[in-house]
Design an enzyme around this catalytic site. Sequence first.
Site, PDB file in Angstrom:
ATOM      1  N   LYS A  64       5.700   6.314  -6.307  1.00  0.00           N
ATOM      2  CA  LYS A  64       5.561   4.755  -6.186  1.00  0.00           C
ATOM      3  C   LYS A  64       4.886   4.006  -7.233  1.00  0.00           C
ATOM      4  CE  LYS A  64       3.508   2.312  -2.699  1.00  0.00           C
ATOM      5  NZ  LYS A  64       1.967   2.037  -0.583  1.00  0.00           N
ATOM      6  N   SER A 139       4.581  -0.277   2.550  1.00  0.00           N
ATOM      7  CA  SER A 139       4.628  -1.021   1.582  1.00  0.00           C
ATOM      8  C   SER A 139       5.412   0.064   0.375  1.00  0.00           C
ATOM      9  CB  SER A 139       3.050  -1.820   0.705  1.00  0.00           C
ATOM     10  OG  SER A 139       2.434  -0.550  -0.072  1.00  0.00           O
ATOM     11  N   SER A 162       1.929   2.910   5.204  1.00  0.00           N
ATOM     12  CA  SER A 162       2.475   2.541   4.048  1.00  0.00           C
ATOM     13  C   SER A 162       3.335   3.610   3.913  1.00  0.00           C
ATOM     14  CB  SER A 162       2.192   1.810   3.126  1.00  0.00           C
ATOM     15  OG  SER A 162       1.604   0.981   2.651  1.00  0.00           O
TER      16      SER A 162
HETATM   17  N1  GLN Z   1       1.081  -3.066   5.952  1.00  0.00           N
HETATM   18  C1  GLN Z   1      -0.748  -2.521   5.840  1.00  0.00           C
HETATM   19  C2  GLN Z   1      -1.065  -4.132   4.707  1.00  0.00           C
HETATM   20  O1  GLN Z   1      -0.195  -5.073   4.186  1.00  0.00           O
HETATM   21  C3  GLN Z   1      -1.126  -1.577   5.234  1.00  0.00           C
HETATM   22  C4  GLN Z   1      -0.216  -1.713   3.778  1.00  0.00           C
HETATM   23  C5  GLN Z   1      -1.046   0.113   3.235  1.00  0.00           C
HETATM   24  O2  GLN Z   1      -1.046   0.779   3.369  1.00  0.00           O
HETATM   25  N2  GLN Z   1      -0.522   0.419   2.069  1.00  0.00           N
HETATM   26  O3  GLN Z   1      -2.366  -3.895   4.227  1.00  0.00           O
END
Ligand code: GLN
Length: 475
Positions: A64, A139, A162
């Site tokens: 990532k 994400s 994510s």
């Molecule tokens: N969707 C959640 C957020 O936007 C989690 C994202 C993540 O785990 N980085 O904060």
Amino acid sequence: MELKPIIELIKENDPIEIASKLYETYKDVDYKFNAFITLRPWEDIGEDIKKARGELRGIIIPVKDNISTKGILTTCGSRILKNYIPPYDATVIRHLKKYGIVVAGKTNMDEFAMGNTNENSFYGPVYNPWNKDHVPGGSSGGSAVAVAYNGFIALGSDTGGSIRQPAAYNYVLGLKPTYGLVSRHGLISYGESLEQIGPIARFTKDLAYITYIISEYDENDITMPEDHRRVKMRENLIRFIEKGVSIEPKTYRIAYSSKFIDYADPMVSTKIHNVIDKLDSEGFKLEDIDLGYLEMGLPVYYIIAMAEASSNLARYDGTNYGLRIKAIDYWIAAGRSRADGFGAEVKRRIILGSLITMKGYENKYYIKALRLRRAIRDKLIQVLTKFDFILTPTAPTPPPKFGEALGPEGYILDLYTVIPNLAGLPALNIPAGFVNGLPIGIQLIGNYFSEDELILISSYLEDKIYNPRMTPGGD
Ligand code: GLN
């Protein structure tokens, strides 16, 4: 390439041959679904493999783009870091290199890991390989798609879902480790009290091995405890990888709450209840219990995550990193760099996070959220003294279409996944089948440092509730 655990394939095949086949797959997944922000040139990868030493030499891994990689562009999905090349490797990358693993490229993601659909990337959306009209989740969308589409393993990060949610939306495994199991040194911070780096994988065995490798102790991360449970758990992982360990389903107690599950779309909750019935028929001991007010986790999470984000992102002012718009006055330069460098969702969170933590407002939101976070954690720990796991859906809906879950309305997709992050507990997505041809998953939450147990149950369920050889592109 034959679909079996890559840690077995690598023993039977020539490393360069495996690497070049993986590279072809990544090129394909990038071309078709925009899964990579940077796919390294084959010549560079080949050079690295030549120099690499270790039993997993030949494995090249998608990482990532918020995990620092020395000499390789690391954008975090943002315009503000569009030419940032880190001068050092994140600890997890150093660990992988010791085994001969080489970074293949950096995967597409929501900007600064803020989002759950991958639509917030400056580098364009990622497409779901099961149906291109739908989002891949986020994400860590690029990493999940790279595994689902004929890949084996990738690294993601998980602040509130994510890793697990895109894993669910792509029919692969995704593990959010216990807070403090994996070093965050070199992970670009979004919400540091919540997040962990973790693996996405097709086979449990690979998931276990990567978890083992990246969880080696690191003195650079002070949130990593030298805990005996952690040491013992890692020994169990090795035992599982080397010998395989079978389990007796009847010795496992799993709690769930119908009330909590039924917040999901009816098609999803029906499917989850089917999985519960299936686990029951396998002999697992399941119980429908009251889990309290876990739905409060969502607003609590967003208050804490935004507060932390606003402070973490203050460093991007056009001076030290990335995009720099010059002006005579510092504040004008910083303002312009930020205005041009950040996307809408990131700006929204910085502004809200600053408001939440502003003098005079702390008690209204932030302190209240911290209290509720403690109450949620206490409730989960209490349940986990009696049960081995808590089961929930991973996400309340199947992958939405593009545009359907944009902005704050889409935060609801994180309803189930934010809970383990608030408590620091490990949680695993296991594929649970399809709704209208789109993948969904179950989430199992375990006690601190119970990744070994999560992995044993995942291995037991392989070929029972999910088929790790299933790919959107066919076999
Ligand atoms: N969707 C959640 C957020 O936007 C989690 C994202 C993540 O785990 N980085 O904060």
